[in-house]
Design an enzyme around this catalytic site. Structure first.
Site, PDB file in Angstrom:
ATOM      1  N   HIS A 194       0.801  -1.235   0.000  1.00  0.00           N
ATOM      2  CA  HIS A 194       0.000   0.000   0.000  1.00  0.00           C
ATOM      3  C   HIS A 194       0.823   1.269   0.000  1.00  0.00           C
ATOM      4  O   HIS A 194       0.253   2.362   0.100  1.00  0.00           O
ATOM      5  CB  HIS A 194      -0.922   0.050   1.221  1.00  0.00           C
ATOM      6  CG  HIS A 194      -1.965  -1.003   1.243  1.00  0.00           C
ATOM      7  ND1 HIS A 194      -3.223  -0.828   0.720  1.00  0.00           N
ATOM      8  CD2 HIS A 194      -1.925  -2.269   1.698  1.00  0.00           C
ATOM      9  CE1 HIS A 194      -3.924  -1.935   0.880  1.00  0.00           C
ATOM     10  NE2 HIS A 194      -3.152  -2.831   1.472  1.00  0.00           N
TER      11      HIS A 194
ATOM     12  N   LYS B 197      -8.020  13.697   5.247  1.00  0.00           N
ATOM     13  CA  LYS B 197      -7.164  12.511   5.139  1.00  0.00           C
ATOM     14  C   LYS B 197      -6.082  12.640   6.202  1.00  0.00           C
ATOM     15  O   LYS B 197      -5.961  13.697   6.819  1.00  0.00           O
ATOM     16  CB  LYS B 197      -6.518  12.433   3.754  1.00  0.00           C
ATOM     17  CG  LYS B 197      -5.875  13.758   3.293  1.00  0.00           C
ATOM     18  CD  LYS B 197      -5.317  13.684   1.884  1.00  0.00           C
ATOM     19  CE  LYS B 197      -6.328  13.797   0.791  1.00  0.00           C
ATOM     20  NZ  LYS B 197      -6.372  12.670  -0.105  1.00  0.00           N
ATOM     21  N   ARG B 198      -5.300  11.576   6.426  1.00  0.00           N
ATOM     22  CA  ARG B 198      -4.184  11.703   7.364  1.00  0.00           C
ATOM     23  C   ARG B 198      -3.315  12.899   6.972  1.00  0.00           C
ATOM     24  O   ARG B 198      -3.167  13.213   5.792  1.00  0.00           O
ATOM     25  CB  ARG B 198      -3.331  10.417   7.345  1.00  0.00           C
ATOM     26  CG  ARG B 198      -3.998   9.216   8.002  1.00  0.00           C
ATOM     27  CD  ARG B 198      -4.394   9.495   9.431  1.00  0.00           C
ATOM     28  NE  ARG B 198      -3.245   9.783  10.262  1.00  0.00           N
ATOM     29  CZ  ARG B 198      -2.622   8.906  11.045  1.00  0.00           C
ATOM     30  NH1 ARG B 198      -3.043   7.671  11.121  1.00  0.00           N
ATOM     31  NH2 ARG B 198      -1.590   9.258  11.772  1.00  0.00           N
TER      32      ARG B 198
ATOM     33  N   LYS C 140       1.028  14.344   1.173  1.00  0.00           N
ATOM     34  CA  LYS C 140      -0.349  14.626   0.766  1.00  0.00           C
ATOM     35  C   LYS C 140      -0.565  16.122   0.528  1.00  0.00           C
ATOM     36  O   LYS C 140      -1.579  16.543  -0.015  1.00  0.00           O
ATOM     37  CB  LYS C 140      -1.333  14.108   1.819  1.00  0.00           C
ATOM     38  CG  LYS C 140      -1.317  12.572   1.948  1.00  0.00           C
ATOM     39  CD  LYS C 140      -2.275  12.093   3.024  1.00  0.00           C
ATOM     40  CE  LYS C 140      -2.186  10.604   3.326  1.00  0.00           C
ATOM     41  NZ  LYS C 140      -2.912   9.744   2.366  1.00  0.00           N
TER      42      LYS C 140
ATOM     43  N   THR D  38      -8.522   6.521  -1.675  1.00  0.00           N
ATOM     44  CA  THR D  38      -9.870   5.974  -1.822  1.00  0.00           C
ATOM     45  C   THR D  38     -10.893   7.071  -1.522  1.00  0.00           C
ATOM     46  O   THR D  38     -12.028   7.004  -2.002  1.00  0.00           O
ATOM     47  CB  THR D  38     -10.102   4.777  -0.871  1.00  0.00           C
ATOM     48  OG1 THR D  38      -9.627   5.124   0.427  1.00  0.00           O
ATOM     49  CG2 THR D  38      -9.381   3.539  -1.362  1.00  0.00           C
TER      50      THR D  38
ATOM     51  N   LYS E 295     -14.735   8.269  -3.211  1.00  0.00           N
ATOM     52  CA  LYS E 295     -15.956   8.565  -2.453  1.00  0.00           C
ATOM     53  C   LYS E 295     -16.515   9.938  -2.808  1.00  0.00           C
ATOM     54  O   LYS E 295     -17.733  10.116  -2.958  1.00  0.00           O
ATOM     55  CB  LYS E 295     -15.672   8.492  -0.938  1.00  0.00           C
ATOM     56  CG  LYS E 295     -15.249   7.102  -0.473  1.00  0.00           C
ATOM     57  CD  LYS E 295     -14.627   7.104   0.923  1.00  0.00           C
ATOM     58  CE  LYS E 295     -13.911   5.780   1.171  1.00  0.00           C
ATOM     59  NZ  LYS E 295     -12.988   5.826   2.322  1.00  0.00           N
TER      60      LYS E 295
HETATM   61  C1  26Y Z   1       3.546   1.696  11.112  1.00  0.00           C
HETATM   62  C2  26Y Z   1       3.795   1.645   9.700  1.00  0.00           C
HETATM   63  C3  26Y Z   1       4.807   0.738   9.213  1.00  0.00           C
HETATM   64  C4  26Y Z   1       2.608   1.816   8.814  1.00  0.00           C
HETATM   65  C5  26Y Z   1       1.342   1.758   9.313  1.00  0.00           C
HETATM   66  C6  26Y Z   1       0.263   2.005   8.503  1.00  0.00           C
HETATM   67  C7  26Y Z   1       2.782   2.106   7.500  1.00  0.00           C
HETATM   68  C8  26Y Z   1       1.706   2.348   6.687  1.00  0.00           C
HETATM   69  C9  26Y Z   1       0.425   2.297   7.184  1.00  0.00           C
HETATM   70  C10 26Y Z   1      -0.757   2.599   6.386  1.00  0.00           C
HETATM   71  C11 26Y Z   1      -0.723   2.856   5.109  1.00  0.00           C
HETATM   72  C12 26Y Z   1      -1.918   3.236   4.350  1.00  0.00           C
HETATM   73  O1  26Y Z   1      -2.985   3.467   4.896  1.00  0.00           O
HETATM   74  N1  26Y Z   1      -1.775   3.334   3.039  1.00  0.00           N
HETATM   75  C13 26Y Z   1      -2.856   3.768   2.171  1.00  0.00           C
HETATM   76  O2  26Y Z   1      -3.540   2.625   1.692  1.00  0.00           O
HETATM   77  C14 26Y Z   1      -4.673   2.984   0.921  1.00  0.00           C
HETATM   78  C15 26Y Z   1      -5.412   1.709   0.557  1.00  0.00           C
HETATM   79  O3  26Y Z   1      -4.697   0.994  -0.383  1.00  0.00           O
HETATM   80  C16 26Y Z   1      -4.260   3.781  -0.297  1.00  0.00           C
HETATM   81  O4  26Y Z   1      -5.421   4.195  -0.962  1.00  0.00           O
HETATM   82  C17 26Y Z   1      -3.438   4.997   0.114  1.00  0.00           C
HETATM   83  O5  26Y Z   1      -2.932   5.657  -1.037  1.00  0.00           O
HETATM   84  C18 26Y Z   1      -2.296   4.570   1.013  1.00  0.00           C
HETATM   85  O6  26Y Z   1      -1.599   5.711   1.504  1.00  0.00           O
END
Ligand code: 26Y
Length: 793
Positions: free
Chosen positions: A343, A533-534, A539, A641, A645
């Site tokens: 992701h 968003k975060r 971003k 995503t 929406k």
């Molecule tokens: C703690 C650490 C390693 C970590 C924790 C959470 C690293 C990444 C994440 C979360 C990542 C995330 O939410 N990525 C998002 O996933 C979405 C679903 O595929 C995408 O639409 C989005 O672009 C992406 O930033």
């Protein structure tokens, strides 16, 4: 329903109608709906057993499911019944719904995707389990104090959780540490510590009740929760220490990992839920199918990013040490069963663990990782790869402090590795995974993300749903791609008028909500421009803010111009240790205070930072948005995503050629989206050939004035230097290329103004957006996973 709710209120909630408080009624309504679900749940499970079909297991550190009441009622077709029943008792359904806390078991896109996928799996009648952790506090609750983010524990379980079922009979031991013993040809791991993982199940209802699947979340307890001897000897806290330690595994999502203890806790969490899930999957398989060798025919395990990738080693361990398979055989079973979704390409999100930590906590898994690695490196050698390539493929990073690379482990342990949008998948092949891709050229594939149209259209926007039904009938309710029928109505002035009325009503409702929670007044006739968003530098909330300041300046210098009134709405959480992200929140609030209290902009511009942005807030904001900000530096947002929406709810997008924006543009058409900025290739090229943001700032008066105003304390008179560093970063390196894209972004915003001023044109564009994004339904995405990765019908 009316009688059922009263019966439940009396006999299960234990309240007399006359004494019952709103929360008791809410509880009674949920339990009544739940009763309807349970019969379907049993039927679904029985059907899977009888058919002996393949099951999908979705392993995820996050499930951002939000509220479940409306989802369950709507998918079972009970909303009207419940609404009427409650009204007869003197309650408004919408008010009671607001009593349900959000299940905040996720932090962002990856977690919400897992929730949309669970709903689509049930809708498509695919037998599936979601596996994760039942966090007691989950994602923190955000409070804004004097403009700064403050993190508080989310107490979503304070009043119990009526949706969940304790399954104490499904419990497994999970070990840590200890030693590996070798005796008469076999290997056993003798852990030094053990905790018990026990299952808590939540039913997941598909559209029209097609199927009810299970979200199985693990909770932890000590094998010996109270050491009575120690307690009686007077060590009252020490006697509970084991239980406290077990509790800490399931307390919060992503504990800060900037300390060694924090890192260890996260690795423990990852192993805890991966191990319990794999044990549960194997137990079920062996019980019904006898032989672990047939696992790939009956089970597909999808790893949601690398957080559960230790499952590769755990499955290998169980197959070899417990079920007695040879290494090669176990490796074939593992690869054929597991698949991995990536992701993000951001280096800081690619997990790796210090080798000493991994070895100490999981000594047997370390051996297995070495054994897998030597196999993979042999394959690379045979393929004639260079030393450099072999070093990149290795599961162990040998540069400096040795680390275990979890993405490489997931990649080699899976038969499928997928990205989440077309561009992202191509970048996976050409960047982080280029050498693994060269070695295994058919493994990487694309599955563009999607969102469930039940939650993100029907439930959150009943007004729009009604107008669409009147326009094109009901077929889109079962197949979102049928929304394309709306294209024929794009020029229909009456239809456009009806859509505009719905949008306005949604804006009025959002304005009323924001009045209530923040005390701010918003003009529903202004353009609602939203970025939720975060908070992350890639971003580029900062690009939005710098442009806002430039616009503010322009409005003040040229009050006579025909400005489009705008409300800029921003929201999102910053990671607790991410300094710049927190500063961006403070800057948003500083800018908001100044602009919102300046009478010279005369209500032409307002800025709002909504506190504690979460799923249920999104459900209120997205239907009310006119403009969707998707403005990441090209190449950095894997998919997004939220972008889907917003478009589904009739907002126009201003965005870069990044993630799924590209595919949205291809579907809605160039005239119905405002694209600006560098492409991913251009970003790369600039990074490689030297990029000089200072020159750009000095050459652009609007940008220079805005950056300098922020840097010199115009928005922070109480602490004029607050943003010196943040703005200095733009001059010195500007990693996210805000300056490079500023001019093009501003032009894009003025183009948005021009479209807005042509009411008919805006409405037509909004209709084309709604009509052409049905493809981004998670039903389509899950259909592709089912056919192309899982091999399930
Ligand atoms: C703690 C650490 C390693 C970590 C924790 C959470 C690293 C990444 C994440 C979360 C990542 C995330 O939410 N990525 C998002 O996933 C979405 C679903 O595929 C995408 O639409 C989005 O672009 C992406 O930033």
């Amino acid at each position: 329903m009316k009688a059922l709710i009263v019966d439940v209120l009396r006999h299960r909630v234990g309240k007399d109608e006359r004494a019952a408080k709103p929360h008791d009624w809410f509880q009674a309504a949920v339990l009544s709906v739940r009763d309807k679900i349970i019969d379907q749940w049993f039927a679904s499970t029985r059907r899977t057993y009888d058919e002996g079909g393949k099951r999908v297991y979705y392993l995820s550190m996050e499930f951002l499911i939000g509220r479940l009441m409306r989802d369950a009622m709507s998918n079972l077709g009970l909303t009207r019944d419940v609404e009427n029943a409650l009204r007869d008792h003197g309650f408004d359904l919408a008010q009671l719904e607001d009593l349900e806390p959000d299940a905040a078991l996720g932090n962002g896109g990856l977690g919400r995707l897992a929730a949309c996928f669970m709903e689509s799996l049930a809708t498509l009648d695919i037998p599936a389990y979601g596996y994760g952790i039942r966090y007691v506090n989950g994602m923190f609750r955000q409070r804004v104090d004097d403009g700064w983010q403050v993190e508080l524990p989310e107490t979503w379980l304070a009043h119990g959780n009526p949706w969940e079922f304790d399954r104490r009979e499904s419990a497994y031991r999970v070990g840590f540490g200890g030693e590996v013993l070798e005796a008469n040809g076999g290997v056993t791991w003798r852990p030094a510590e053990q905790v018990e993982a026990s299952a808590v199940d939540t039913p997941v209802v598909g559209w029209r009740g097609a199927r009810v699947n299970t979200l199985r979340l693990w909770t932890a307890s000590a094998l010996d929760p109270l050491r009575l001897d120690a307690f009686n000897a007077g060590d009252h806290a020490g006697a509970l220490a084991e239980q406290v330690k077990a509790d800490s595994l399931v307390r919060v999502l992503y504990p800060a990992d900037n300390t060694p203890a924090g890192q260890e806790l996260r690795l423990r969490q990852e192993f805890f839920f991966s191990s319990a899930s794999i044990q549960d999957i194997l137990r079920r398989h062996v019980q019904y199918h006898g032989d672990v060798r047939s696992l790939p025919e009956k089970a597909a395990i999808q790893l949601n990013d690398t957080h559960p990738s230790v499952a590769v080693a755990e499955l290998m361990r169980l197959l070899i040490d417990v079920y007695g398979l040879e290494f090669d055989e176990a490796w074939d079973v593992t690869k054929a069963t597991i698949a991995y979704t990536n992701h993000t390409l951001l280096p800081e999100a690619l997990e790796s663990w210090p080798l000493p930590l991994f070895e100490r906590l999981l000594p047997r898994h370390m051996q297995i990782v070495y054994a897998i690695n030597s196999r993979v490196l042999r394959e690379a050698g045979r393929a004639g790869m260079s030393g450099e390539q072999i070093a990149a493929i290795s599961l162990i990073d040998e540069g400096g402090e040795r680390r275990v690379r979890m993405a490489n482990l997931a990649f080699v342990g899976a038969h499928s590795v997928n990205g989440v949008a077309a561009l992202h998948t191509e970048l996976m092949k050409s960047t982080v995974f280029s050498d693994l891709h060269a070695l295994y050229p058919t493994r990487i594939n694309n599955k563009t993300n999607g969102v469930t149209p039940r939650r993100w259209l029907q439930q959150c926007n009943p007004g729009l749903t009604k107008v669409i039904r009147e326009g094109i009938g009901d077929a889109f309710l079962d197949d979102a791609e049928k929304l394309t029928d709306l294209n024929a109505l794009a020029g229909d002035a009456q239809f456009g008028e009806r859509l505009a009325e719905v949008k306005r009503a949604n804006k009025v409702a959002l304005a009323a909500h924001l009045k209530q929670v923040m005390g701010i007044r918003l003009n529903p006739d202004a353009l609602f421009d939203v970025q939720i968003k975060r908070i992350h530098e890639y971003k580029r909330q900062l690009l939005n803010l710098v442009e806002t300041v430039a616009l503010y300046d322009q409005i003040r210098s040229h009050p006579e111009r025909d400005w489009v009134p705008r409300v800029k709405i921003l929201g999102g959480k910053a990671a607790p240790s991410y300094h710049n992200a927190k500063l961006i929140i403070k800057l948003t609030n500083d800018i908001a205070r100044r602009i919102n209290s300046d009478p010279s902009v005369g209500g032409l511009l307002k800025v709002v930072f909504v506190p504690n942005y979460n799923v249920s807030f999104a459900e209120k904001i997205i239907p009310a948005a006119d403009l969707s900000e998707q403005i990441s530096t090209a190449g950095m947002e894997a998919s997004g995503t939220g972008n889907m929406k917003f478009a589904l709810n009739g907002a126009l997008t201003i965005g870069t050629l990044d993630g799924a924006n590209i595919e949205i543009k291809d579907r809605v058409g160039d005239d119905n989206i405002v694209i600006f900025g560098l492409t991913a290739d251009e970003v790369n090229e600039k990074r490689a050939n030297g990029y000089n943001p200072r020159e750009i700032i000095e050459g652009n008066r609007e940008l220079r004035q805005a950056v300098n105003a922020i840097a010199s304390g115009v928005f922070s008179p109480d602490d004029p230097d607050r943003y010196k560093g943040l703005m200095g970063g733009l001059y010195d390196h500007d990693w996210f290329m805000l300056c490079a894209d500023f001019d093009s972004y501003t032009q894009g915003q003025r183009k948005v103004d021009a479209i807005w001023q042509d009411e008919a044109l805006w409405r037509k564009s909004a209709i084309h957006n709604i009509a052409n994004v049905g493809w981004f339904s998670s039903d389509r995405t899950i259909g592709e996973y089912a056919r192309e990765i899982w091999g399930v019908k």
